[in-house]
Motif scaffolding. Structure first.
Motif, PDB file in Angstrom:
ATOM      1  N   THR A  28       0.791  -1.211   0.056  1.00 35.99           N
ATOM      2  CA  THR A  28      -0.151   0.023   0.096  1.00 35.99           C
ATOM      3  C   THR A  28       0.944   1.182  -0.022  1.00 35.99           C
ATOM      4  OG1 THR A  28      -1.743  -1.219   1.164  1.00 35.99           O
ATOM      5  CG2 THR A  28      -1.806   1.277   1.278  1.00 35.99           C
ATOM      6  N   PHE A  29       0.745   2.356  -0.927  1.00 36.66           N
ATOM      7  CA  PHE A  29       1.351   3.569  -1.246  1.00 36.66           C
ATOM      8  C   PHE A  29       0.405   4.520  -0.963  1.00 36.66           C
ATOM      9  CE2 PHE A  29       3.845   0.109  -3.524  1.00 36.66           C
ATOM     10  CZ  PHE A  29       5.146   0.497  -2.967  1.00 36.66           C
ATOM     11  N   THR A  76      12.752  14.223  12.927  1.00 38.36           N
ATOM     12  CA  THR A  76      12.046  14.435  11.598  1.00 38.36           C
ATOM     13  C   THR A  76      11.569  12.826  11.212  1.00 38.36           C
ATOM     14  OG1 THR A  76      13.585  16.088  10.698  1.00 38.36           O
ATOM     15  CG2 THR A  76      12.601  14.552   9.042  1.00 38.36           C
ATOM     16  N   ILE A  77      10.404  12.673  10.445  1.00 37.64           N
ATOM     17  CA  ILE A  77       9.780  11.496  10.196  1.00 37.64           C
ATOM     18  C   ILE A  77      10.006  11.793   8.785  1.00 37.64           C
ATOM     19  CG2 ILE A  77       7.865  10.038   9.832  1.00 37.64           C
ATOM     20  CD1 ILE A  77       6.778  11.035  12.449  1.00 37.64           C
ATOM     21  N   ASN A  78      10.835  11.117   8.029  1.00 39.32           N
ATOM     22  CA  ASN A  78      10.894  10.867   6.387  1.00 39.32           C
ATOM     23  C   ASN A  78       9.934   9.827   5.826  1.00 39.32           C
ATOM     24  OD1 ASN A  78      13.358  12.608   6.152  1.00 39.32           O
ATOM     25  ND2 ASN A  78      14.349  10.997   7.340  1.00 39.32           N
ATOM     26  N   TYR A  79       9.600  10.411   4.840  1.00 38.50           N
ATOM     27  CA  TYR A  79       8.376   9.416   4.369  1.00 38.50           C
ATOM     28  C   TYR A  79       9.104   8.413   3.392  1.00 38.50           C
ATOM     29  CZ  TYR A  79       5.101  13.229   5.032  1.00 38.50           C
ATOM     30  OH  TYR A  79       4.199  14.051   5.655  1.00 38.50           O
ATOM     31  N   ASP A  80       8.339   7.487   2.817  1.00 42.98           N
ATOM     32  CA  ASP A  80       8.955   6.263   2.063  1.00 42.98           C
ATOM     33  C   ASP A  80       9.822   6.667   1.020  1.00 42.98           C
ATOM     34  OD1 ASP A  80       8.435   3.265   2.013  1.00 42.98           O
ATOM     35  OD2 ASP A  80       8.227   3.819  -0.148  1.00 42.98           O
ATOM     36  N   SER A  98       6.592  21.906   7.826  1.00 43.41           N
ATOM     37  CA  SER A  98       6.945  22.693   9.136  1.00 43.41           C
ATOM     38  C   SER A  98       6.107  22.109  10.126  1.00 43.41           C
ATOM     39  CB  SER A  98       6.813  24.157   8.744  1.00 43.41           C
ATOM     40  OG  SER A  98       5.436  24.354   8.533  1.00 43.41           O
ATOM     41  N   MET A  99       4.942  21.359  10.007  1.00 49.17           N
ATOM     42  CA  MET A  99       4.403  21.048  11.083  1.00 49.17           C
ATOM     43  C   MET A  99       3.818  19.412  11.010  1.00 49.17           C
ATOM     44  SD  MET A  99       0.727  22.917  10.642  1.00 49.17           S
ATOM     45  CE  MET A  99       1.374  24.469   9.817  1.00 49.17           C
ATOM     46  N   PRO A 100       3.534  18.797  12.016  1.00 49.46           N
ATOM     47  CA  PRO A 100       2.918  17.212  11.985  1.00 49.46           C
ATOM     48  C   PRO A 100       1.594  17.531  11.061  1.00 49.46           C
ATOM     49  CG  PRO A 100       3.346  17.862  14.091  1.00 49.46           C
ATOM     50  CD  PRO A 100       3.748  19.059  13.445  1.00 49.46           C
ATOM     51  N   LYS A 127       0.411   9.587  11.638  1.00 50.09           N
ATOM     52  CA  LYS A 127      -0.271   8.347  12.281  1.00 50.09           C
ATOM     53  C   LYS A 127      -0.063   7.148  11.433  1.00 50.09           C
ATOM     54  CE  LYS A 127      -3.197  10.267  15.550  1.00 50.09           C
ATOM     55  NZ  LYS A 127      -4.600  10.556  16.123  1.00 50.09           N
ATOM     56  N   VAL A 128      -0.200   7.407  10.345  1.00 54.19           N
ATOM     57  CA  VAL A 128       0.059   6.411   9.136  1.00 54.19           C
ATOM     58  C   VAL A 128       1.518   5.721   8.990  1.00 54.19           C
ATOM     59  CG1 VAL A 128      -0.474   5.886   6.791  1.00 54.19           C
ATOM     60  CG2 VAL A 128      -2.053   7.488   8.030  1.00 54.19           C
ATOM     61  N   VAL A 129       2.367   6.615   9.137  1.00 44.98           N
ATOM     62  CA  VAL A 129       3.612   6.170   8.876  1.00 44.98           C
ATOM     63  C   VAL A 129       4.314   5.425  10.251  1.00 44.98           C
ATOM     64  CG1 VAL A 129       6.043   6.974   8.998  1.00 44.98           C
ATOM     65  CG2 VAL A 129       4.541   8.283   7.451  1.00 44.98           C
ATOM     66  N   LEU A 130       3.715   5.819  11.398  1.00 43.89           N
ATOM     67  CA  LEU A 130       4.188   4.961  12.574  1.00 43.89           C
ATOM     68  C   LEU A 130       3.474   3.777  12.786  1.00 43.89           C
ATOM     69  CD1 LEU A 130       4.295   8.084  15.034  1.00 43.89           C
ATOM     70  CD2 LEU A 130       6.207   7.098  13.931  1.00 43.89           C
ATOM     71  N   ALA A 131       2.271   3.756  11.977  1.00 45.57           N
ATOM     72  CA  ALA A 131       1.615   2.565  11.867  1.00 45.57           C
ATOM     73  C   ALA A 131       2.261   1.628  10.931  1.00 45.57           C
ATOM     74  CB  ALA A 131       0.154   2.563  11.527  1.00 45.57           C
ATOM     75  N   GLY A 132       3.244   1.930  10.188  1.00 48.03           N
ATOM     76  CA  GLY A 132       3.981   1.135   9.290  1.00 48.03           C
ATOM     77  C   GLY A 132       3.546   1.068   7.942  1.00 48.03           C
TER      78      GLY A 132
END
Length: 130
Positions: A6-7, A33-37, A61-63, A68-73
């Motif tokens: 799923t992308f 920083t949370i980097n995307y895929d 610049s902001m969450p 939540k989606v990234v942290l859910a894997g």
């Protein structure tokens, strides 16, 4: 949804004149920083050709809701947004943030980009499935 197959490509705040591709965001509340895929690179390759490198790359610049989606894997490919020429969306989330301020040509440009990108990614996505 299968996490490896799923992308997610987020589209938000479309209506200004400059297309901007977002590759990361700060984690709330920590601020790291949370980097995307890594499939963001595919998005950039396509944008280079389709938009003839006429776009911006930035980090949020902001969450965003993507956190939540990234942290859910799940694999968030990126976020597509638009920015004003001066970089300031001055009416964003104010009482002046009204439909009459939307630049509908930009909405159409983003729609056309997405239609072409989905076809392109569909052809190559098997190379990115985990």
């Amino acid at each position: 949804l299968e996490k490896g197959k799923t992308f997610i490509l987020d589209i938000d705040c479309i209506g200004e004149s400059n297309i901007c591709l977002i590759d990361s965001e700060p984690m709330y509340p920590i601020g790291t920083t949370i980097n995307y895929d890594s499939s963001f690179e595919v998005l950039l390759d396509f944008a280079d050709e389709y938009l003839q490198k006429n776009y911006l790359i930035d980090s949020s610049s902001m969450p965003t809701d993507n956190q939540k989606v990234v942290l859910a894997g799940y694999r968030v490919m990126g976020l597509i947004t638009t920015e004003a020429p001066n970089g300031q969306n001055v009416n964003y989330h104010t009482s002046k943030d009204t439909m009459d301020k939307i630049k509908w040509d930009s909405v159409e440009d983003v729609k056309n980009f997405l239609v072409e990108y989905l076809s392109y990614f569909d052809d190559i996505s098997k190379d990115y499935i985990i």
